[in-house]
Design a protein around this motif. Structure first.
Motif, PDB file in Angstrom:
ATOM      1  N   TYR A 201       0.817  -1.213   0.000  1.00 16.80           N
ATOM      2  CA  TYR A 201       0.000   0.000   0.000  1.00 16.80           C
ATOM      3  C   TYR A 201       0.854   1.268   0.000  1.00 16.80           C
ATOM      4  CZ  TYR A 201      -3.713   3.276   1.321  1.00 16.80           C
ATOM      5  OH  TYR A 201      -4.592   4.326   1.342  1.00 16.80           O
ATOM      6  N   ALA A 202       1.762   1.370   0.961  1.00 16.06           N
ATOM      7  CA  ALA A 202       2.570   2.588   1.100  1.00 16.06           C
ATOM      8  C   ALA A 202       3.431   2.843  -0.134  1.00 16.06           C
ATOM      9  CB  ALA A 202       3.447   2.497   2.346  1.00 16.06           C
ATOM     10  N   GLU A 203       3.933   1.768  -0.734  1.00 15.99           N
ATOM     11  CA  GLU A 203       4.792   1.912  -1.907  1.00 15.99           C
ATOM     12  C   GLU A 203       3.992   2.371  -3.125  1.00 15.99           C
ATOM     13  OE1 GLU A 203       7.415  -0.921  -4.928  1.00 15.99           O
ATOM     14  OE2 GLU A 203       6.847  -1.655  -2.929  1.00 15.99           O
ATOM     15  N   GLU A 204       2.772   1.870  -3.256  1.00 19.12           N
ATOM     16  CA  GLU A 204       1.971   2.179  -4.435  1.00 19.12           C
ATOM     17  C   GLU A 204       1.331   3.565  -4.376  1.00 19.12           C
ATOM     18  OE1 GLU A 204      -0.827  -1.003  -4.815  1.00 19.12           O
ATOM     19  OE2 GLU A 204       0.582  -2.274  -5.903  1.00 19.12           O
ATOM     20  N   VAL A 205       0.895   3.978  -3.184  1.00 24.94           N
ATOM     21  CA  VAL A 205       0.132   5.221  -3.085  1.00 24.94           C
ATOM     22  C   VAL A 205       0.962   6.444  -3.469  1.00 24.94           C
ATOM     23  CG1 VAL A 205       0.607   5.766  -0.655  1.00 24.94           C
ATOM     24  CG2 VAL A 205      -1.602   6.401  -1.682  1.00 24.94           C
ATOM     25  N   VAL A 206       2.266   6.378  -3.297  1.00 27.07           N
ATOM     26  CA  VAL A 206       3.110   7.540  -3.622  1.00 27.07           C
ATOM     27  C   VAL A 206       3.119   7.831  -5.119  1.00 27.07           C
ATOM     28  CG1 VAL A 206       4.598   7.156  -1.631  1.00 27.07           C
ATOM     29  CG2 VAL A 206       5.208   6.135  -3.820  1.00 27.07           C
ATOM     30  N   HIS A 207       2.779   6.853  -5.938  1.00 24.55           N
ATOM     31  CA  HIS A 207       2.845   7.044  -7.389  1.00 24.55           C
ATOM     32  C   HIS A 207       1.671   7.847  -7.925  1.00 24.55           C
ATOM     33  CE1 HIS A 207       6.361   4.539  -8.021  1.00 24.55           C
ATOM     34  NE2 HIS A 207       5.841   3.662  -7.180  1.00 24.55           N
TER      35      HIS A 207
END
Length: 235
Positions: A201-207
């Motif tokens: 979640y945290a890795e994807e949301v930044v995109h």
């Protein structure tokens, strides 16, 4: 324009179509240039460009795993009459998924063979399997409607933007962690998939900062309506 090749060798025919159709695509898109954008992070899509459609458009539905990307893409395709390009994947089919509708499910060897023949316009290898979008299927669809819909992760969205510039309209869908958990549980997704999506979640949301349009998918009908409004003068 598609170039018809007499079907003597199916493999050679497909490669020839990809080559010639790819040249036509680049003629269509040679004037496009990527642009850098700023975004407002809220629950509304952020419109960066406002111009009438000229070149064929790639509507890129991206965002977080479990945010309803494929469901949104399919309904948008039905509502607007724009072809949705179903991706190929070598991962295992899940409960409630259908071959040819959610993905074209093929073996890893079949996927590698297509990759070796350069049949994918975009592909990515993840731990759970490989994913790719057929170039010839995308170009054939563009001949009919001059717009297509694809669903990809952030790597795929970046690849389409790099290749097609502003003609790749990236729409990022995001939801809360609780939403992801509830949706996956309703779909009877394996526990490992639920855990994987939540861990990423945290890795994807930044995109979401990279896309032209941002939208929290809290209500499917509202999401579709807002996407249609932003696409109205662009396709």
């Amino acid at each position: 324009m598609l170039f018809k090749v007499k079907e003597v060798d199916p493999g050679a025919t497909r490669i020839a179509l990809v080559k010639h159709a790819g040249e036509a695509m680049w003629n269509w898109l040679k004037s496009s240039k990527p642009t850098e954008n700023k975004h407002v992070l809220d629950n509304e899509p952020t419109e960066i460009h406002s111009q009438e459609a000229s070149n064929p458009k790639i509507i890129v539905i991206t965002g977080m795993s479990g945010s309803g990307r494929k469901k949104t893409a399919k309904q948008l395709s039905l509502d607007l009459g724009i072809p949705y390009i179903v991706s190929y994947t070598s991962r295992t089919i899940r409960p409630h998924e259908h071959n040819g509708e959610d993905y074209h499910f093929i073996s890893e060897d079949e996927f590698q063979a297509m990759l070796d023949r350069k049949e994918f316009i975009q592909s990515v290898h993840l731990e759970r399997g490989s994913y790719g979008i057929s170039e010839i299927e995308l170009l054939q669809a563009l001949e009919v409607r001059k717009a297509v819909i694809v669903v990809v992760n952030h790597d795929g969205a970046h690849a389409f933007h790099k290749k097609f510039g502003e003609d790749a309209l990236r729409i990022f869908l995001y939801v809360t962690k609780d939403d992801i958990r509830l949706r996956l549980e309703r779909e009877s997704a394996p526990t490992g998939i639920v855990e994987e999506y939540l861990e990423n979640y945290a890795e994807e949301v930044v995109h979401k900062k990279e896309s032209e349009y941002l939208l929290q998918n809290f209500d499917p009908d509202t999401t579709l309506q807002k996407i249609k409004e932003f696409l109205q003068n662009k396709i």
